[in-house]
Structures are given as structure tokens and as C-alpha cells.
Design a protein around this motif. Structure first.
Motif, PDB file in Angstrom:
ATOM      1  N   MET A 216      -9.202 -24.120  11.579  1.00  0.00           N
ATOM      2  CA  MET A 216      -9.135 -25.640  11.731  1.00  0.00           C
ATOM      3  C   MET A 216     -10.024 -26.321  10.573  1.00  0.00           C
ATOM      4  O   MET A 216      -9.852 -27.490  10.224  1.00  0.00           O
ATOM      5  N   LYS A 217     -11.339 -25.832  10.773  1.00  0.00           N
ATOM      6  CA  LYS A 217     -12.486 -26.317   9.823  1.00  0.00           C
ATOM      7  C   LYS A 217     -11.777 -26.161   8.348  1.00  0.00           C
ATOM      8  O   LYS A 217     -11.996 -27.154   7.807  1.00  0.00           O
ATOM      9  N   ALA A 218     -11.233 -25.310   8.204  1.00  0.00           N
ATOM     10  CA  ALA A 218     -10.633 -24.906   6.668  1.00  0.00           C
ATOM     11  C   ALA A 218      -9.402 -25.998   6.385  1.00  0.00           C
ATOM     12  O   ALA A 218      -9.508 -26.756   5.375  1.00  0.00           O
ATOM     13  N   VAL A 219      -8.615 -26.142   7.362  1.00  0.00           N
ATOM     14  CA  VAL A 219      -7.518 -27.282   7.079  1.00  0.00           C
ATOM     15  C   VAL A 219      -7.977 -28.735   6.805  1.00  0.00           C
ATOM     16  O   VAL A 219      -7.182 -29.169   5.859  1.00  0.00           O
ATOM     17  N   LYS A 220      -8.955 -29.113   7.450  1.00  0.00           N
ATOM     18  CA  LYS A 220      -9.639 -30.451   7.219  1.00  0.00           C
ATOM     19  C   LYS A 220     -10.103 -30.401   5.527  1.00  0.00           C
ATOM     20  O   LYS A 220     -10.079 -31.782   4.915  1.00  0.00           O
ATOM     21  N   GLU A 221     -10.437 -29.433   5.133  1.00  0.00           N
ATOM     22  CA  GLU A 221     -10.835 -29.263   3.597  1.00  0.00           C
ATOM     23  C   GLU A 221      -9.530 -29.183   2.523  1.00  0.00           C
ATOM     24  O   GLU A 221      -9.766 -29.138   1.464  1.00  0.00           O
ATOM     25  N   TRP A 222      -8.418 -29.044   3.064  1.00  0.00           N
ATOM     26  CA  TRP A 222      -7.418 -28.781   2.100  1.00  0.00           C
ATOM     27  C   TRP A 222      -6.679 -29.936   1.522  1.00  0.00           C
ATOM     28  O   TRP A 222      -5.711 -29.930   0.543  1.00  0.00           O
ATOM     29  N   ASP A 223      -7.183 -31.192   1.991  1.00  0.00           N
ATOM     30  CA  ASP A 223      -6.601 -32.534   1.259  1.00  0.00           C
ATOM     31  C   ASP A 223      -5.085 -32.593   1.273  1.00  0.00           C
ATOM     32  O   ASP A 223      -4.446 -32.810   0.414  1.00  0.00           O
ATOM     33  N   ILE A 224      -4.644 -32.392   2.505  1.00  0.00           N
ATOM     34  CA  ILE A 224      -3.326 -32.647   2.918  1.00  0.00           C
ATOM     35  C   ILE A 224      -3.254 -33.875   3.633  1.00  0.00           C
ATOM     36  O   ILE A 224      -3.853 -34.215   4.599  1.00  0.00           O
ATOM     37  N   PRO A 225      -2.225 -34.542   2.920  1.00  0.00           N
ATOM     38  CA  PRO A 225      -1.853 -35.901   3.781  1.00  0.00           C
ATOM     39  C   PRO A 225      -1.509 -35.720   5.157  1.00  0.00           C
ATOM     40  O   PRO A 225      -0.708 -34.736   5.430  1.00  0.00           O
ATOM     41  N   GLU A 226      -1.923 -36.686   6.156  1.00  0.00           N
ATOM     42  CA  GLU A 226      -1.671 -36.294   7.548  1.00  0.00           C
ATOM     43  C   GLU A 226      -2.187 -35.030   8.218  1.00  0.00           C
ATOM     44  O   GLU A 226      -1.655 -34.551   8.990  1.00  0.00           O
ATOM     45  N   SER A 227      -3.301 -34.320   7.456  1.00  0.00           N
ATOM     46  CA  SER A 227      -3.696 -33.152   8.041  1.00  0.00           C
ATOM     47  C   SER A 227      -3.928 -33.326   9.537  1.00  0.00           C
ATOM     48  O   SER A 227      -3.941 -32.188  10.283  1.00  0.00           O
ATOM     49  N   GLU A 228      -4.535 -34.408  10.143  1.00  0.00           N
ATOM     50  CA  GLU A 228      -4.845 -34.335  11.260  1.00  0.00           C
ATOM     51  C   GLU A 228      -3.625 -34.203  12.307  1.00  0.00           C
ATOM     52  O   GLU A 228      -3.501 -33.667  13.408  1.00  0.00           O
ATOM     53  N   ARG A 229      -2.490 -34.777  11.813  1.00  0.00           N
ATOM     54  CA  ARG A 229      -1.188 -34.604  12.533  1.00  0.00           C
ATOM     55  C   ARG A 229      -0.912 -33.227  12.468  1.00  0.00           C
ATOM     56  O   ARG A 229      -0.256 -32.825  13.840  1.00  0.00           O
ATOM     57  N   PHE A 230      -0.989 -32.427  11.463  1.00  0.00           N
ATOM     58  CA  PHE A 230      -0.614 -31.049  11.451  1.00  0.00           C
ATOM     59  C   PHE A 230      -1.436 -30.295  12.474  1.00  0.00           C
ATOM     60  O   PHE A 230      -0.772 -29.409  13.019  1.00  0.00           O
ATOM     61  N   ILE A 231      -2.596 -30.553  12.356  1.00  0.00           N
ATOM     62  CA  ILE A 231      -3.680 -29.955  13.309  1.00  0.00           C
ATOM     63  C   ILE A 231      -3.329 -29.984  14.848  1.00  0.00           C
ATOM     64  O   ILE A 231      -3.220 -29.325  15.554  1.00  0.00           O
ATOM     65  N   LYS A 232      -2.744 -31.360  15.140  1.00  0.00           N
ATOM     66  CA  LYS A 232      -2.528 -31.673  16.557  1.00  0.00           C
ATOM     67  C   LYS A 232      -1.194 -30.756  16.788  1.00  0.00           C
ATOM     68  O   LYS A 232      -0.864 -30.540  18.113  1.00  0.00           O
ATOM     69  N   GLU A 233      -0.407 -30.711  15.925  1.00  0.00           N
ATOM     70  CA  GLU A 233       0.965 -29.951  16.254  1.00  0.00           C
ATOM     71  C   GLU A 233       0.896 -28.615  16.489  1.00  0.00           C
ATOM     72  O   GLU A 233       1.664 -27.810  16.912  1.00  0.00           O
ATOM     73  N   PHE A 234      -0.197 -27.997  15.857  1.00  0.00           N
ATOM     74  CA  PHE A 234      -0.447 -26.459  15.965  1.00  0.00           C
ATOM     75  C   PHE A 234      -0.521 -26.132  17.330  1.00  0.00           C
ATOM     76  O   PHE A 234      -1.135 -26.605  18.188  1.00  0.00           O
ATOM     77  N   PRO A 235       0.144 -25.085  17.733  1.00  0.00           N
ATOM     78  CA  PRO A 235       0.198 -24.725  19.046  1.00  0.00           C
ATOM     79  C   PRO A 235      -1.221 -23.975  19.540  1.00  0.00           C
ATOM     80  O   PRO A 235      -1.983 -23.613  18.675  1.00  0.00           O
ATOM     81  N   SER A 236      -1.641 -24.278  20.712  1.00  0.00           N
ATOM     82  CA  SER A 236      -2.708 -23.708  21.221  1.00  0.00           C
ATOM     83  C   SER A 236      -2.808 -21.999  21.064  1.00  0.00           C
ATOM     84  O   SER A 236      -1.665 -21.559  20.979  1.00  0.00           O
ATOM     85  N   ASP A 237      -3.648 -21.563  21.412  1.00  0.00           N
ATOM     86  CA  ASP A 237      -3.900 -19.904  21.161  1.00  0.00           C
ATOM     87  C   ASP A 237      -2.986 -19.426  22.176  1.00  0.00           C
ATOM     88  O   ASP A 237      -2.130 -18.481  22.290  1.00  0.00           O
ATOM     89  N   THR A 238      -2.873 -19.833  23.479  1.00  0.00           N
ATOM     90  CA  THR A 238      -2.200 -19.450  24.634  1.00  0.00           C
ATOM     91  C   THR A 238      -0.671 -19.808  24.409  1.00  0.00           C
ATOM     92  O   THR A 238       0.296 -18.907  24.586  1.00  0.00           O
ATOM     93  N   ASP A 239      -0.151 -21.054  23.996  1.00  0.00           N
ATOM     94  CA  ASP A 239       1.221 -21.129  23.604  1.00  0.00           C
ATOM     95  C   ASP A 239       1.677 -20.346  22.382  1.00  0.00           C
ATOM     96  O   ASP A 239       2.572 -19.832  22.466  1.00  0.00           O
ATOM     97  N   ALA A 240       0.692 -20.056  21.427  1.00  0.00           N
ATOM     98  CA  ALA A 240       1.120 -19.260  20.225  1.00  0.00           C
ATOM     99  C   ALA A 240       1.332 -17.938  20.686  1.00  0.00           C
ATOM    100  O   ALA A 240       2.662 -17.138  20.310  1.00  0.00           O
ATOM    101  N   PHE A 241       0.718 -17.267  21.803  1.00  0.00           N
ATOM    102  CA  PHE A 241       0.949 -15.776  22.195  1.00  0.00           C
ATOM    103  C   PHE A 241       2.344 -15.927  22.825  1.00  0.00           C
ATOM    104  O   PHE A 241       2.935 -14.990  22.847  1.00  0.00           O
ATOM    105  N   GLU A 242       2.476 -16.952  23.840  1.00  0.00           N
ATOM    106  CA  GLU A 242       3.828 -16.978  24.681  1.00  0.00           C
ATOM    107  C   GLU A 242       4.949 -17.085  23.556  1.00  0.00           C
ATOM    108  O   GLU A 242       6.047 -16.609  24.081  1.00  0.00           O
ATOM    109  N   GLU A 243       4.740 -18.017  22.308  1.00  0.00           N
ATOM    110  CA  GLU A 243       5.792 -18.103  21.676  1.00  0.00           C
ATOM    111  C   GLU A 243       6.004 -16.543  20.896  1.00  0.00           C
ATOM    112  O   GLU A 243       7.302 -16.075  20.686  1.00  0.00           O
ATOM    113  N   GLY A 244       4.975 -15.828  20.747  1.00  0.00           N
ATOM    114  CA  GLY A 244       5.188 -14.487  20.019  1.00  0.00           C
ATOM    115  C   GLY A 244       6.009 -13.648  21.133  1.00  0.00           C
ATOM    116  O   GLY A 244       6.759 -12.784  20.741  1.00  0.00           O
TER     117      GLY A 244
END
Length: 419
Positions: A216-244
Motif C-alpha cells: 500500500m505504501k508503494a501504491v501511493k507512489e504510483w501516480d495513479i489517478p484516484e489511487s486512494e479509491r483503489f486502495i479502499k477497494e482492495f480486499p482485506s487480508d482475510t477477505d482475500a484469503f476467503e476469496e482464494g
């Protein structure tokens, strides 16, 4: 005298047991009228960052045959990592037993299905030797470089001609595996599990805890428009494993195949005609084969290995290329069930879209990292300041950043970030 071969990885420690004595019985079986070894030279088969789950050694030999003539011959030997260098994790994932069975049983059977239907299909290199002893499985393959096979540059990715060949080859592998399943029944239980199984929950949890903040630290440095929105959309670690876990489950009401499971550019080799056109395409590295939706291989290959100029813009076209060849092969092999439509495949890609996210935030981190002596399983998945610093370097690597600047908005438009 031939010049001394240059190793692409001087840091690789080649096990002492990989020697002339080990190869004598292999040569006696594989080379007609073999007499003796004149010169034996083992070198690394891949550069740092090209392979993470095994030791790969190219064996170069000058040999004599019984008529007195001398030949140059070579093989690729593949064996496990040392336990303290990632081998324990690889063993836990059961990769080598799976790959040995793929070469011993399934690939020959798939090729046979096509042969019986009147078509010669090539899927993988010839495995001339396999051995399983306590704590070690070893595979020895023909060296495809002697037939002028090569990989494309993984940092550039597949252009449209190359990815078209790969999609068609995936369709050939998948079609044969689906037909084999209808005739012979289910595959072994090991092919029903990916990395996302309950036994790996603790491993993934510990990795995620040390990894997510760095990512997440790196994402903020990627210069992507609306990067904060993408960070919020990313699943939590628990949700990601459950999706896996959800992705790992096979829906037998859908069309399923035996996925290659690790279908990125370094695991696909090409040779070429005199005019430069692609002639033959084969898969290598069958350690992660997985029964389930073909969406797994398709997402994995497109995300990791399509060149940046077509990765997103040609996405739907890629699925169509695959579907055309899949339909041809299933019809040729007299598949007894319903053949999926193009629409079915597009629906699968959305339903299983998290394979795209997991690939982009997982293996693509490694596949787009320029060769680096510190690129190894220990640093990719280990703990401590050195491993964390290496992962941060991979997340801010310009090749990776450029890909993610395309993929994150693409995932958002597809709706697959919507958990």
C-alpha cells in the motif's frame, strides 16, 4: 575446443550429486551406442529472478559413442531447493510430485488422444529421467535450446502473434484434459487444490501481515489517478484469503480443465521458421497444474505476460482466440458434454476475476522484476528488513508500476474489485 560456457547465474550453488556418475545410466538409456563421457559441465540454466521454486541446471557434455565419434549433448535437470532456501515451502505445496505425474502420465495421455484423432500435437518437452528418493524428486529433460527454442523477453511480454500461439496451445492442453476427465474419471485429489487451501491459511496470514503495508505504501507512489479509491477497494487480508478459498473450489456444473497453473512467459518456449514466423510452441514447468475453471490460466497468462500495449486493449480478443481453438479441439476429440460458448467464457472470466487480482499482486511482481541476485524465494516470501526492502523494490519497479497503472483501472471497470 569449444569455449567455456558462461553461467547465467554465478550465484547458484550446484549440488555435488549432479555429476558424471549420476548421468551415466541416463545416457546409456537415452543415447544410442553411448560409450563414455569426455567432458561434463554443469551450469545454471536460468538467471536470477527467472525461476523461484526449483534448482535448474543445464548439463553440457561431450560424449563418445561406440564408433569412436564425439558428440555434444545437453540436458536440463530440475530438482528441489534447499530446505532453508524456500524448499520447505515448495515441499508443503506438493509441487514436485504433481509435476512428475504430469510428465509420466497425463501429458503422454493427452498427446495420445490427439494422435488417435489423427493430429500430432506437442505440449511439453521430453522427460528422459525422473527419480523420487527420500527428500528429493529430480526430473531431467531434453534441452530445448538445442532445437533453437527460446523464451521471449519477459519484461516486454507477448506480442499478438506470440500470445495467439500460447492461447491456442492452452486450448489444446485444456481440451485434451477435459476429454480425458470424461473418459477416465476425476484426477488425483492433489489437482483440486491451488495455494489457497485451509492448511496454508497461517502461511498466507503471516505473509500478508508483513506485505500489505509495504504494498500500500508503494501504491501511493504510483501516480495513479484516484489511487486512494483503489486502495479502499482492495480486499482485506482475510477477505482475500476467503476469496482464494472460493476460487479453489471446483464448480462441476461449469466447464473445467486441467490448468497449467503457472502459465507465464518463462514457462512457454518457441522456435521459429527461417522467415521468423513462430513454428512450435511448448509448455515447461508443470508443477502447479490445477483442475478447475480455464479462467485461472487465462487470467494468469494475460496479466503476467501480454505486452503492455495489448494487455488491456485486446483482452476480449484474447478470449475469442482461445475459444475458437478450444471449440475445434473439443469437437475433434469428440467431447461428450456441452461445449462452452464464447459468452460462457466471458462470464467465467468475470466470476473468477479475482484470479486476475491475485496474479497482478502476486506472481506478476516477480515476473516483471529485472534480473537481480536478490530475487529468490527467501526474499519474495521471507520476513525481516532485507526481505521487506526487496519487496518494496519490486513494488516500485517501473515495469510493474506501468502494468498496474493499466490493470487497476481495468479491474475496476470490470467490477472485479467489487467485493
Amino acid at each position: 575446443m569449444a569455449p567455456k560456457p558462461i553461467s547465467p547465474n554465478e550465484h547458484l550453488v550446484i549440488p555435488e550429486w549432479i555429476n558424471e556418475e549420476y548421468f551415466l545410466p541416463i545416457l546409456k538409456k537415452d543415447v544410442k551406442d553411448f560409450d563414455k563421457i569426455v567432458n561434463f559441465t554443469p551450469i545454471a540454466a536460468t538467471a536470477p529472478g527467472e525461476n523461484y521454486t526449483s534448482i535448474m541446471v543445464r548439463i553440457l557434455m561431450d560424449i563418445l559413442v561406440k564408433d569412436g565419434s564425439e558428440k555434444r549433448i545437453s540436458y536440463i535437470l530440475k530438482t528441489g531447493l534447499d530446505t532453508n532456501k524456500g524448499g520447505a515451502m515448495v515441499d508443503q505445496m506438493g509441487l514436485f510430485p504433481k509435476e512428475m505425474e504430469m510428465y509420466q502420465t497425463y501429458i503422454p495421455q493427452f498427446v495420445k488422444l490427439y494422435k488417435e484423432a489423427g493430429l500430432d500435437i506437442e505440449l511439453a518437452p521430453k522427460c528422459v529421467h525422473y527419480e523420487e528418493i527420500k527428500d528429493r524428486i529430480t526430473l531431467v529433460f531434453e534441452d530445448l535450446s538445442r532445437q533453437n527454442f527460446r523464451n521471449i523477453d519477459r519484461l516486454k511480454g507477448f506480442d499478438l502473434p506470440h500470445i495467439s500461439c500460447v492461447l491456442r496451445k492452452l486450448a489444446e492442453l485444456h481440451a485434451a484434459s477435459a476429454v480425458y476427465r470424461t473418459v477416465n474419471g476425476p484426477y488425483d485429489e492433489r489437482y483440486y487444490n491451488s495455494l489457497f487451501v485451509e492448511e496454508n491459511r497461517e502461511l498466507f496470514t503471516s505473509l500478508s501481515e508483513s506485505n500489505t503495508a509495504t504494498f500500500m505504501k508503494a501504491v501511493k507512489e504510483w501516480d495513479i489517478p484516484e489511487s486512494e479509491r483503489f486502495i479502499k477497494e482492495f480486499p482485506s487480508d482475510t477477505d482475500a484469503f476467503e476469496e482464494g478459498i472460493r476460487l479453489n473450489k471446483v464448480d462441476e456444473s461449469e466447464f473445467n480443465v486441467l490448468n497449467h497453473g503457472d502459465s507465464w512467459s518463462n514457462n512457454i518456449m518457441f522456435n521459429y521458421k527461417a522467415n521468423g514466423e513462430i513454428d512450435r510452441t511448448v509448455f515447461v514447468d508443470l508443477q502447479m497444474a490445477k483442475w478447475g475453471s480455464p479462467a485461472q490460466d487465462l487470467w494468469y497468462m494475460i496479466v503476467t505476460s501480454a505486452s503492455l500495449d495489448i494487455k488491456v486493449t485486446e483482452f476480449d480478443h484474447f478470449i475469442q482466440i482461445y475459444h475458437n481453438r478450444l471449440t475445434e479441439c473439443l469437437q475433434l476429440l469428440n467431447y461428450s458434454k456441452r461445449i462452452p460458448t464464447l459468452r460462457d467464457l466471458h462470464v467465467m472470466m468475470i466470476r473468477r476475476g479475482s484470479w486476475g487480482i491475485f496474479t497482478a499482486t502476486g506472481v506478476m511482481v516477480a515476473t516483471l522484476m529485472p534480473s537481480d541476485k536478490d530475487s529468490n524465494m527467501g526474499n519474495m516470501m521471507g520476513e525481516g528488513p532485507e526481505a521487506e526492502a526487496h519487496r518494496y523494490k519490486t513494488y516500485t519497479n517501473p515495469y510493474y508500476v506501468k502494468a498496474m497503472r493499466q490493470l487497476l483501472p481495468f479491474f475496476h471497470r470490470k467490477g472485479i474489485l467489487d467485493y
